[in-house]
Design an enzyme around this catalytic site. Structure first.
Site, short mmCIF file in Angstrom:
data_model
loop_
_atom_site.label_atom_id
_atom_site.label_comp_id
_atom_site.label_asym_id
_atom_site.label_seq_id
_atom_site.Cartn_x
_atom_site.Cartn_y
_atom_site.Cartn_z
CG ASP A 69 0.75 -2.98 6.88
OD1 ASP A 69 -0.51 -3.62 7.21
OD2 ASP A 69 0.91 -1.92 6.45
CG PHE B 247 -1.97 1.08 1.25
CD1 PHE B 247 -3.04 0.61 0.69
CD2 PHE B 247 -1.77 2.31 2.12
CE1 PHE B 247 -4.11 1.61 0.51
CE2 PHE B 247 -3.00 3.13 1.95
CZ PHE B 247 -4.00 3.02 1.09
CE1 TYR C 42 -8.79 1.81 7.68
CE2 TYR C 42 -7.62 2.98 9.48
CZ TYR C 42 -7.70 2.44 8.29
OH TYR C 42 -6.57 2.87 7.56
CE LYS C 43 -7.38 -0.88 5.37
NZ LYS C 43 -6.15 -0.76 4.93
NE ARG D 159 -10.45 -2.19 -2.37
CZ ARG D 159 -9.90 -1.85 -1.48
NH1 ARG D 159 -8.76 -2.24 -1.08
NH2 ARG D 159 -10.38 -1.01 -0.77
C1 PLP Z 1 -5.31 0.48 4.84
C2 PLP Z 1 -3.95 0.63 4.77
C3 PLP Z 1 -3.42 1.86 5.49
C4 PLP Z 1 -3.77 2.79 6.09
O1 PLP Z 1 -2.96 3.61 6.82
P1 PLP Z 1 -3.58 4.75 7.74
O2 PLP Z 1 -2.50 5.52 8.19
O3 PLP Z 1 -4.63 4.11 8.83
O4 PLP Z 1 -4.47 5.58 6.84
C5 PLP Z 1 -1.87 1.59 5.62
N1 PLP Z 1 -1.14 0.49 4.74
C6 PLP Z 1 -1.82 -0.57 4.37
C7 PLP Z 1 -1.18 -1.84 3.72
C8 PLP Z 1 -3.25 -0.34 4.43
O5 PLP Z 1 -4.03 -1.54 3.67
#
Ligand code: PLP
Length: 397
Positions: free
Chosen positions: A184, A113, A209-210, A356
């Site tokens: 992660d 990400f 939050y996911k 998705r």
């Molecule tokens: C959703 C997601 C994030 C989001 O990071 P935030 O700081 O919470 O906005 C970061 N890394 C990955 C791999 C994600 O899927």
């Protein structure tokens, strides 16, 4: 066996909606507003500042961290909650580089990400010690780990395609080369069984939050392997990670173990929401969640492939190589997703052409999967997506 009718009753799902976006933002658990009302009126409202002690706010990052630890195969006292995932990535990576001072490489892949990569770039700039972010294709990640690798920064599940890395192999390779691993878990925690201590991860980070359903902007979590926790030097040396925050010393001394990964004042309302959202996991065996997720995903893929020849599967076909989402490519995927949302099926879109669908058995069953397939088939067959309104891009896709 997990009773998925029972887990579904934990959620306040909007009427008439099929929700296939729990991989991006989980829906509202009904316990959350009740708990927030309590915390606001009876704790913040009545106790005011004494709530830090009397309501135990000060210990919440650790206490709720322990509840997450159980879901990711971590021992109590090794996980703490706070900040956002971007910040937790930065903290973990800074600690890893500090523990491998003679190595220059951070290895990651192009399926990560972007914020994880951006945070790495920013850290490299701040350190200004010649570190390099080495990006490879996901399938070449293992081969990219070498003797100059300080840290492997890997997101297990690709946010677009749902492709899942073989973490056991990657961790073994990294350790064989003397590198540290930052795992992660953004699309792993709450999606399937995870065993950070069993596989020997050095650091793990994730958001809540996911799949953990704690609400928009809910805090992230960080795990540090117990043998490293007292050795890492926090790059974000905030007062809440100090050994004695209320001594108000002028110099920083890192707190004990995982506590040093705390930074500033914890967001109590949002942690309370997370705490309430985690109740559902007391009823759940993650192995059952995984099995059901695979069954529903296979059903969805078979249905879409039979009815929608214009869509191509972007996710791996082998369920063992997928997380808990399914992605299809379609040139007009954005518009098609808007047409689905207009018909009550909520998924999302990732540029340039990925539709998705999050598969979350806690509140999605075979009936929803079949109805979603039917609605998508109708949109594709009638070209209902080809309406100007569906092509207008919003800020969040
Ligand atoms: C959703 C997601 C994030 C989001 O990071 P935030 O700081 O919470 O906005 C970061 N890394 C990955 C791999 C994600 O899927």
């Amino acid at each position: 066996m997990t009773d998925f009718a029972k887990t579904r009753a934990f959620f306040d799902l909007p009427e008439g909606i099929i929700y296939l976006d729990g991989n991006s933002l989980g829906p509202l658990p009904s316990a959350v507003p009740v708990r927030l009302d309590h915390v606001m009126r009876l704790e913040w409202g009545e106790m005011v500042i004494t709530g830090w002690n009397r309501a135990g706010w000060i210990d919440m990052p650790r206490r709720v961290g322990d509840r997450i630890a159980r879901l990711i195969g971590a021992a109590p006292g090794t996980v703490v909650v706070g900040d956002t995932l971007s910040i937790k990535v930065y903290q973990a990576l800074a600690s890893a580089l500090d523990l491998r001072p003679d190595r220059r490489k951070i290895v990651s892949d192009s399926g990560n990400f972007p914020t994880d990569l951006y945070m790495a770039e920013g850290l490299i700039r701040s350190l200004d010690r010649g570190h390099e972010l080495s990006l490879s294709a996901p399938e070449n990640l293992e081969a990219a780990i070498d003797e100059d690798t300080a840290a492997l920064l890997v997101t297990e599940v690709d946010y677009r395609t749902g492709r899942r890395h073989d973490m056991a192999r990657l961790i073994a390779k990294a350790h064989q080369k003397g590198a540290l691993v930052i795992w992660d878990l953004a699309h792993s925690a709450g999606a399937f069984p995870v065993d950070v201590s069993g596989l020997g991860a050095d650091f793990a980070v994730g958001c809540t939050y996911k799949y953990l359903n704690a609400g928009p902007g809910a805090p992230a979590f960080i795990y540090v392997a117990p043998e490293l926790a007292d050795r890492v030097t926090p790059a974000l040396s905030g007062w809440m990670g100090h050994e004695a925050p209320f001594a108000f010393d002028l110099d920083y001394r890192a707190g004990h173990g995982i506590d040093r990964m705390r930074v500033g004042t914890p967001p109590i309302l949002q942690i309370a929401a997370l705490d309430a959202a985690l109740d559902v996991w007391d009823e759940v065996d993650l192995a059952d969640v995984r099995a059901q997720s695979v069954a529903l995903s296979e059903r969805f893929i078979a249905g879409v492939e039979a009815a929608c020849p214009d869509l191509t599967l972007a996710s791996p076909r082998d369920p063992a190589r997928r997380g808990s989402q399914v992605a299809f490519r379609f040139e007009h995927g954005y518009a098609a997703m808007q047409a689905m949302i207009a018909r009550g099926v909520i998924g999302d879109f990732r540029a340039p052409d990925i539709m998705r669908f999050g598969i979350t058995p806690l509140y999605v069953g075979a009936d929803e999967i079949d109805r979603a397939v039917g609605i998508l088939a109708e949109i594709m067959a009638t070209r209902a997506w080809d309406e100007p309104a569906y092509h207008r891009r919003e800020a969040v896709t």
